[in-house]
Design a protein around this motif. Structure first.
Motif, PDB file in Angstrom:
ATOM      1  N   MET A  78      -5.038  -5.566   1.608  1.00  0.00           N
ATOM      2  CA  MET A  78      -4.333  -4.564   0.809  1.00  0.00           C
ATOM      3  C   MET A  78      -5.271  -3.528   0.208  1.00  0.00           C
ATOM      4  O   MET A  78      -4.829  -2.543  -0.363  1.00  0.00           O
ATOM      5  CB  MET A  78      -3.531  -5.245  -0.305  1.00  0.00           C
ATOM      6  N   ARG A  79      -6.589  -3.755   0.366  1.00  0.00           N
ATOM      7  CA  ARG A  79      -7.576  -2.758  -0.072  1.00  0.00           C
ATOM      8  C   ARG A  79      -8.018  -1.862   1.084  1.00  0.00           C
ATOM      9  O   ARG A  79      -8.758  -0.906   0.884  1.00  0.00           O
ATOM     10  CB  ARG A  79      -8.786  -3.459  -0.701  1.00  0.00           C
ATOM     11  N   LYS A 115       4.061   0.992  -3.927  1.00  0.00           N
ATOM     12  CA  LYS A 115       2.998   0.513  -4.798  1.00  0.00           C
ATOM     13  C   LYS A 115       3.470  -0.375  -5.945  1.00  0.00           C
ATOM     14  O   LYS A 115       2.666  -1.085  -6.538  1.00  0.00           O
ATOM     15  CB  LYS A 115       2.181   1.695  -5.314  1.00  0.00           C
ATOM     16  N   ARG A 167       0.832  -1.208   0.000  1.00  0.00           N
ATOM     17  CA  ARG A 167       0.000   0.000   0.000  1.00  0.00           C
ATOM     18  C   ARG A 167       0.868   1.259   0.000  1.00  0.00           C
ATOM     19  O   ARG A 167       0.404   2.330  -0.381  1.00  0.00           O
ATOM     20  CB  ARG A 167      -0.924  -0.013   1.220  1.00  0.00           C
ATOM     21  N   HIS A 195      -3.406   5.358   2.145  1.00  0.00           N
ATOM     22  CA  HIS A 195      -3.051   4.675   0.905  1.00  0.00           C
ATOM     23  C   HIS A 195      -3.482   3.200   0.937  1.00  0.00           C
ATOM     24  O   HIS A 195      -3.442   2.533   1.965  1.00  0.00           O
ATOM     25  CB  HIS A 195      -1.546   4.751   0.660  1.00  0.00           C
ATOM     26  N   THR A 196      -3.912   2.714  -0.231  1.00  0.00           N
ATOM     27  CA  THR A 196      -4.192   1.293  -0.433  1.00  0.00           C
ATOM     28  C   THR A 196      -3.435   0.843  -1.683  1.00  0.00           C
ATOM     29  O   THR A 196      -2.829   1.642  -2.386  1.00  0.00           O
ATOM     30  CB  THR A 196      -5.697   1.028  -0.648  1.00  0.00           C
ATOM     31  N   ALA A 197      -3.506  -0.452  -1.950  1.00  0.00           N
ATOM     32  CA  ALA A 197      -2.886  -0.992  -3.165  1.00  0.00           C
ATOM     33  C   ALA A 197      -3.900  -1.184  -4.279  1.00  0.00           C
ATOM     34  O   ALA A 197      -3.554  -1.670  -5.362  1.00  0.00           O
ATOM     35  CB  ALA A 197      -2.207  -2.322  -2.844  1.00  0.00           C
TER      36      ALA A 197
END
Length: 618
Positions: free
Chosen positions: A565-566, A438, A435, A577-579
């Protein structure tokens, strides 16, 4: 003509066969990871259990191992993975690769299963199987010394190459590794040690007097190319930092940008001070030796010890080979920042023969399951005593350790919380949060051995700016396309590095042009005519063959992002932040670059890479 000599060892029949890989195939796949992936796809039967005797272990050196003095003494182990159920490759440094080649062979294929525990000895091309019942059950350090002494060597791991498993491999822990000489080198990921244990093969000793330089076409030219590269490596600042601090110099760096995972990736990006488990702190507070693999100009291995207190090392334990991944997995990932407890856990894992990354992931998963009321254990984050207790339980599959020995993915599924698993294809992630970095949102989840940082190492460009600087937080379309492009390039390049088989640290240095340098080395050594683009095409071919293992099995073919990761990082430099976006948009760009559809190579891609023989798998 360049050849690759393989010894095929059938443990069931106690039979040895020498085989020669000819130059045309060697040019397509090199050695190490590439050649092993190709042969495994052709030889390992579809659908078998990884512990079935028909599974095979490919223990391969590379065409330049032991000749080039550029961190070239690495060895690759490929097999069907007990952890993921399909394919894995794992490699280690030290000196085993050098002594394997000196023994007369460039690779070993181990198949079948012995009737009782044995170990393999190869001296100057003469293989023998010897009884190992008296060693079975012993820890890896003691086993190594016994095998050396029984074969006329002092208990000095520099004098011959030795590979052994510990109790974890013997008890088929799905993330057991193989310890290789010298200084606790490990082929750790994917459970390769458990496959060795399933075959009742306790260890391997290799030694010989083969003159590898005689196989060079133009030794003077080769040494000129080699020396130029060595000079560039030896004088670079990266080498100086790695030699002084080793890989654990990353602890504070990754923490500072909010990319250090805590608590099974459930904690914040920057939750606590990790200085006590940083290498700067450890070097200042604990006696530490520094070593290097054979033929290495860097010498990054840090070996600290603990001389007093409850986690004091014993006389036989002496020092532990410490790495960033090990320190993170058994440190911040399980909520532990006591450096002495951390070092003791690393030492215990090495002696019992466990992959430290998967061990840490499994322990953190167990704690999460306890926190969610799914598992009845008296343990909490950072509880050193309970963590040490569980490590023993896992290695011997004792009580609850039997469940934990299955690994974090199976543990999460069994106790009804698969959403807690943070990994890919059944293998948990290493010490970087995708995350915040990236590029790993693409690299982790397309890695062919499951969640992995060494099929493409994105901090090279996101942190160190090589080959170009990319903002790790950027999610514009331009950044997404750039990340996808560099990930593919790095995957192809690292497939070649793992097949040659060299260390990856040179790729952190902007004065190293790996494609060009590799082409020059191969051309000088063997009279080939490779271009830098040819080198990358070889890597692309290898990467596609590896993906075909998953296509053949019909398992985890399409790449997926795990739920955690979401979820946004709650605070720290990477807060919010997320991936998700990088993965969801990046995977489309990546597949187009690869010539894949939903994770599968197309027939056109196979044809372009000369892999038409595998058309039947699509």
């Amino acid at each position: 003509m360049t050849v690759f000599r393989i010894l095929r060892v059938d443990l069931s029949r106690e039979h040895f066969t020498e085989e020669i890989i000819k130059e045309d195939l060697l040019k397509k796949f090199l050695g190490g990871r590439g050649l092993a992936a190709y042969l495994a796809l052709k030889e390992i039967p579809r659908g078998i259990d990884p512990f079935d005797p028909s599974n095979k272990l490919y223990i391969f050196s590379g065409p330049l191992s032991g000749i080039a003095t550029i961190s070239s003494s690495r060895v690759n182990v490929t097999t069907r993975s007990p952890l993921t159920g399909v394919y894995t490759h794992s490699n280690a440094g030290g000196n085993f690769s050098y002594w394997l080649r000196k023994s007369g062979y460039d690779g070993l294929i181990i198949e079948g299963k012995a009737d009782e525990p044995v170990y393999l000895v190869i001296k100057d091309g003469e293989p023998k199987l010897k009884p190992a019942k008296h060693i079975w059950g012993k820890w890896t350090g003691a086993s190594t010394k016994i095998i050396l002494e029984e074969n006329g060597f002092p208990p000095d791991e520099t004098k011959a190459g030795v590979a052994v498993i510990g109790p974890a491999g013997e008890n088929l822990v799905r993330f057991a590794g193989i310890r290789l000489s010298d200084y606790e080198r490990f082929a750790g990921r994917g459970g390769v040690g458990a496959v060795m244990g399933s075959k009742l093969l306790k260890g391997i000793l290799v030694w010989g007097t083969r003159d590898l330089n005689k196989e060079l076409v133009d030794r003077a030219k080769f040494m000129k190319v080699n020396t130029d590269i060595v000079k560039r490596i030896a004088t670079h600042d990266t080498t100086k930092v790695l030699h002084r601090y080793g890989t654990n110099v990353l602890m504070n760096i990754i923490q500072s940008i909010g990319a250090l995972p805590h608590y099974n990736f459930g904690g914040t990006g920057k939750l606590k001070d990790v200085t006590p488990v940083s290498e700067e702190y450890i070097k200042d507070h604990y006696p530490t030796e520094t070593h290097g693999c054979y033929n290495c100009p860097i010498g990054c291995t840090q070996m600290p010890t603990v001389k007093s207190g409850p986690f004091k090392f014993t006389v036989t334990e002496k020092y532990v080979k410490q790495e960033y991944e090990n320190t993170w997995a058994l440190g911040p990932n399980v909520g532990l920042t006591d450096p002495e407890a951390n070092l003791k856990l690393q030492k215990l894992a090495n002696e019992l023969g466990l992959d430290t990354i998967s061990l840490g992931n499994t322990l953190s998963m167990a704690i999460e399951l306890v926190k969610n009321g799914k598992l009845n254990l008296d343990i909490d984050w950072g509880d050193a005593g309970s963590l040490e207790y569980l490590v023993y339980k896992i290695a011997y599959r004792d009580g609850i350790g039997d469940d934990l020995a299955e690994g974090d993915y199976r543990l999460a599924v069994k106790y009804g919380m698969p959403q807690l698993f943070v990994g890919s294809r059944g293998q948990g992630l290493p010490a970087y949060d995708a995350r915040a970095l990236k590029g790993f949102a693409i690299a982790y989840y397309t890695a062919n051995r499951g969640g992995d940082h060494l099929e493409a190492y994105t901090p090279t460009w996101e942190v160190f700016g090589v080959p170009e600087k990319v903002d790790p937080f950027c999610e514009t379309q331009e950044c997404i396309e750039k990340q996808a492009r560099i990930v593919k390039w790095n995957q192809d390049l690292f497939a070649v590095v793992d097949s040659t088989i060299f260390c990856k640290f040179e790729n952190l240095m902007p004065n190293i042009d790996t494609e060009k340098d590799f082409a020059n080395l191969y051309n000088a050594a063997f009279g080939w005519d490779l271009t830098p683009q040819d080198v990358l095409t070889i890597g692309e071919r290898i990467f596609n063959v590896e993906r075909l293992h998953w296509v053949r099995e019909g398992k985890w073919v399409k790449d997926e992002l795990p739920p955690r990761m979401r979820e946004p990082i709650p605070d720290g430099p990477a807060k919010g932040h997320t991936a998700s976006k990088m993965f969801d948009e990046g995977i489309k760009v990546y597949y187009k670059l690869r010539g894949w559809v939903d994770g599968k190579p197309t027939r056109d891609t196979l044809k372009r890479l000369g892999l038409e023989e595998f058309d039947y798998l699509l």
